[in-house]
Design a protein around this motif. Sequence first.
Motif, short mmCIF file in Angstrom:
data_model
loop_
_atom_site.label_atom_id
_atom_site.label_comp_id
_atom_site.label_asym_id
_atom_site.label_seq_id
_atom_site.Cartn_x
_atom_site.Cartn_y
_atom_site.Cartn_z
N ALA A 175 33.71 50.14 37.57
CA ALA A 175 34.94 49.34 37.66
C ALA A 175 34.91 48.12 36.74
O ALA A 175 35.90 47.39 36.65
CB ALA A 175 35.18 48.89 39.09
N ASN A 176 33.75 47.88 36.09
CA ASN A 176 33.61 46.72 35.21
C ASN A 176 33.89 45.41 35.96
O ASN A 176 34.54 44.49 35.43
CB ASN A 176 34.55 46.85 34.01
CG ASN A 176 34.14 45.95 32.86
OD1 ASN A 176 32.98 45.59 32.74
ND2 ASN A 176 35.11 45.59 32.03
N TYR A 177 33.39 45.33 37.20
CA TYR A 177 33.56 44.11 37.98
C TYR A 177 32.63 43.00 37.47
O TYR A 177 31.59 43.26 36.86
CB TYR A 177 33.22 44.36 39.45
CG TYR A 177 34.26 45.15 40.21
CD1 TYR A 177 35.61 44.80 40.17
CD2 TYR A 177 33.88 46.23 41.00
CE1 TYR A 177 36.54 45.52 40.87
CE2 TYR A 177 34.82 46.96 41.72
CZ TYR A 177 36.15 46.60 41.65
OH TYR A 177 37.09 47.31 42.35
N LYS A 178 33.01 41.77 37.77
CA LYS A 178 32.15 40.62 37.55
C LYS A 178 31.64 40.12 38.90
O LYS A 178 32.17 40.48 39.95
CB LYS A 178 32.92 39.50 36.84
CG LYS A 178 33.42 39.90 35.44
CD LYS A 178 34.21 38.77 34.80
CE LYS A 178 34.70 39.19 33.41
NZ LYS A 178 35.50 38.12 32.77
N PHE A 179 30.60 39.28 38.84
CA PHE A 179 30.03 38.74 40.08
C PHE A 179 31.10 38.05 40.91
O PHE A 179 31.16 38.18 42.14
CB PHE A 179 28.90 37.76 39.72
CG PHE A 179 28.04 37.37 40.89
CD1 PHE A 179 26.84 38.04 41.12
CD2 PHE A 179 28.40 36.35 41.74
CE1 PHE A 179 26.04 37.69 42.19
CE2 PHE A 179 27.61 35.99 42.81
CZ PHE A 179 26.42 36.66 43.04
#
Length: 585
Positions: A553-557
């Motif tokens: 999903a290419n999430y960030k922290f």
Amino acid sequence: MDVVALLVMLAFSLSGILTVDEVLAGFSDPNIVLIALLFIVGEGLVRTGVAYQVSEWLMKVAKNSETRVLVLLMLAVAGLGSFMSSTGVVAIFIPVVLVICQQMNISPKRLMMPLSIAGLISGMMTLIATAPNLVVNSELIRTTGERLSFFSFTPIGVVILVMGILYMLLTRRWLAVSDDEQNLPINKHSIRDLIETYKLQDRTKRFVVKAGSDFIGQPLEELHLRSNYALNVLAIERWKHFRPIFLASSLGKAEIKEKDILLIDISNPELDLAEFCQKHNLEPAELRGYNFNQQSKLMGMVEVTPIPDSDYLGRSVAEVRFRSRYGLNVIGIKRNNEILTGNLVEEPLKAGDLLLVIGAWKLIQDMRNKTKSFFVLDYPAEIERAAPAQSQAPHALFSIFTMVALMVSGIVPNVVAALIACLLLAKFRCIDAKSAYSSIHWSSLILIIGMMPFSIALQKTGGIDLIVNFMISTVGGMGKHWILISLFILSAVIGLFISNTATAILMAPIAISMAQHLNLSAVPFAMTVAVAASAAFMTPISSPVNTMVLGPANYKFGDFVKIGVPFTILVMLVTIFLVPVLFPF
């Protein structure tokens, strides 16, 4: 993490804090065996296609409504995760979600977070849903003699699941996608792509055997289709028990029946198909990608290439006896980026050739072990849906229901019930020894075993009493609910740095000891810790479930913090309200 756990065991032993028996106590713990057996049960659901049946139903029912997809996705994941590893469930649904996002033209960010949250919530649904529940129950039995039932968690889990669905419907807009960010593509090619690349729709046909055909009642090998017509039968599609099945191996002995659909590769472009069909009373049917998608759990395609020093170079497919050796059919050859035509089985192989082969997934996967002369290239996306024991799905469901019934009734210990289910799965050939052993996440088991000495060390050195006395002096006079809140917060904070199972191992004895100091029932305290341990929503490293969706999903922290922190607070409030109602002090 498992290496760190082993180092902890070594440190406890060398320091003299614990004896060797105490350090290795986790290896003899019934819950370790139970967790391992549940991994095998989950593998049985995957190999028989039961898990994927749910995902296919989801795609069919949800259609093009993102809201409906989200609701059904979370319900399906939480339901499946109640009886098998949440990590396994999320792993199954990640490719499904990617396909759905591609079809609906939405970012995976919109659905991957609900997938992860539903996977974690599934751990709050039943006793066996996640390892922390089993750890807390084990500590409760060991310390007080009380035990949690199979459905003790269910009322809390259902409420949190409903709240989670509503929460994600409201907050999914927080997972904004930048204007220049594109949906992540599916890296693997599909069978449909292979069909188009090799132009199989032009030379691979489907023929329905009509009533009165001279093929009926004859074994395939006696028809001599390859020698007489240069026709290569790749598979037979047959309806059985109101559903289609594919016969893709040992076809020579297969007896043709009325209404069979023959998948045939036509190597002779000069063959008059109309005359051939009229002569043998066959009806041609078009080949499409979905014909393979319907049976992609059993049958697939893959590209292979001969290694540079292979003995087979310069020899034709027929001379290699490819079909006899591997049970697979060569239906396409690509050389120098060009697709070869004509009689492929007589074409001498050259270095760099790509051979497209078709057959049962099991035979495709076995090819790696049977030969060093061919290298199997990247599998198509459909390999993720392979179910080599699909016909045994009813037996798998029977085995699971038997296990659940035994656990609910309490006739036998949970570990014995799981062992019975595994033996039934083996008896019905839903799993084999290799798949059973490979399905066990040994690193997870070693992590749990390595963390278990912590609770023994805390008790032996007085660490638990120290923590309990501090918490009682701090919040003990504020009321029972505040004590539960402090336990939940402490468990959630610890869960930011170590696994939820390790959190349960550390916090369960503390919670139970606090209850005993206050002369209260230990069950509500233990339940609070178990739910808090599963509420690992706040960071991508809090749980393997979160880590798995991070990349696709290419999430960030910050995405997990933004969504997870408010939801953790809501879960805490629900837990603190419901637990004392369901399990009085």
